[in-house]
Write a protein that holds these residues in place. Structure first.
Motif, PDB file in Angstrom:
ATOM      1  N   ARG A  10       0.845  -1.184   0.000  1.00 40.13           N
ATOM      2  CA  ARG A  10       0.000   0.000   0.000  1.00 40.13           C
ATOM      3  C   ARG A  10       0.877   1.229   0.000  1.00 40.13           C
ATOM      4  O   ARG A  10       1.769   1.363   0.825  1.00 40.13           O
ATOM      5  CB  ARG A  10      -0.904   0.022   1.222  1.00 40.13           C
ATOM      6  N   ALA A  14      -1.851   6.264  -1.867  1.00 40.03           N
ATOM      7  CA  ALA A  14      -2.999   5.555  -2.429  1.00 40.03           C
ATOM      8  C   ALA A  14      -4.264   5.965  -1.681  1.00 40.03           C
ATOM      9  O   ALA A  14      -4.254   6.132  -0.459  1.00 40.03           O
ATOM     10  CB  ALA A  14      -2.798   4.052  -2.318  1.00 40.03           C
ATOM     11  N   LYS A  16      -7.635   5.820   0.294  1.00 37.88           N
ATOM     12  CA  LYS A  16      -8.178   4.809   1.200  1.00 37.88           C
ATOM     13  C   LYS A  16      -9.510   4.340   0.656  1.00 37.88           C
ATOM     14  O   LYS A  16     -10.292   5.117   0.128  1.00 37.88           O
ATOM     15  CB  LYS A  16      -8.351   5.397   2.592  1.00 37.88           C
TER      16      LYS A  16
END
Length: 172
Positions: A10, A14, A16
């Protein structure tokens, strides 16, 4: 087999993942009419991605070289050596009629894939005349016509009553 057990990392940048939206049931104490009406689905907030700035063609000016125009074409156009595919004479027209004629002429030039056209506006003879000559650069700056035009020059330094327009051509 090798990549079967790999999980993606992750990134801190990025977005959520939002929880799925679930429709809520009205409480049992409400009347039957209120319970039967569907509730509008709640919209989750997703931040909008910034739009890329739209690149507009450079401001059009008579006698100014446009970016992306090669040296040879510019020299031939500015010296009046480029072959003219068609001429449009706007002498004696009312401004609105002149614009309509120019617009039709430019559309025809696009369809026929002309490279260089000449538009004769005339100089005008009084203080309030010469409107077409003054309006022509603004007409060519319109979005629908500007996308066709590469450069605009006066064919001769002493004659500002006509302009030569170098048009973009379609690739074959």
């Amino acid at each position: 087999m090798v990549v079967r057990d790999i999980k993606p990392l992750r990134s801190p940048r990025a977005p959520k993942r939002m929880m799925p939206v679930v429709k809520a049931e009205p409480p049992a104490s409400m009347p039957d009419i209120a319970r039967s009406a569907p509730l509008p689905a709640r919209r989750s907030f997703v931040p909008a991605q910034p739009k890329k700035p739209v690149s507009r063609p450079a401001e059009l000016a008579v006698g100014v070289r446009a970016p992306g125009l090669d040296d040879t074409s510019w020299k031939r156009l500015s010296r009046g050596q480029m072959k003219v595919d068609a001429r449009l004479d706007l002498h004696g027209y009312v401004v609105q009629e002149a614009f309509e004629r120019l617009y039709d002429f430019m559309q025809r030039a696009r369809v026929r894939n002309w490279r260089c056209v000449e538009v004769v506006t005339g100089l005008g003879s009084g203080q309030t005349s010469g409107l077409i000559r003054r309006e022509l650069p603004m007409w060519l700056q319109r979005g629908d016509l500007r996308s066709m035009v590469l450069a605009v020059v006066h064919p001769h330094a002493a004659n500002h009553g006509s302009v030569r327009i170098l048009l973009k051509t379609r690739r074959r």
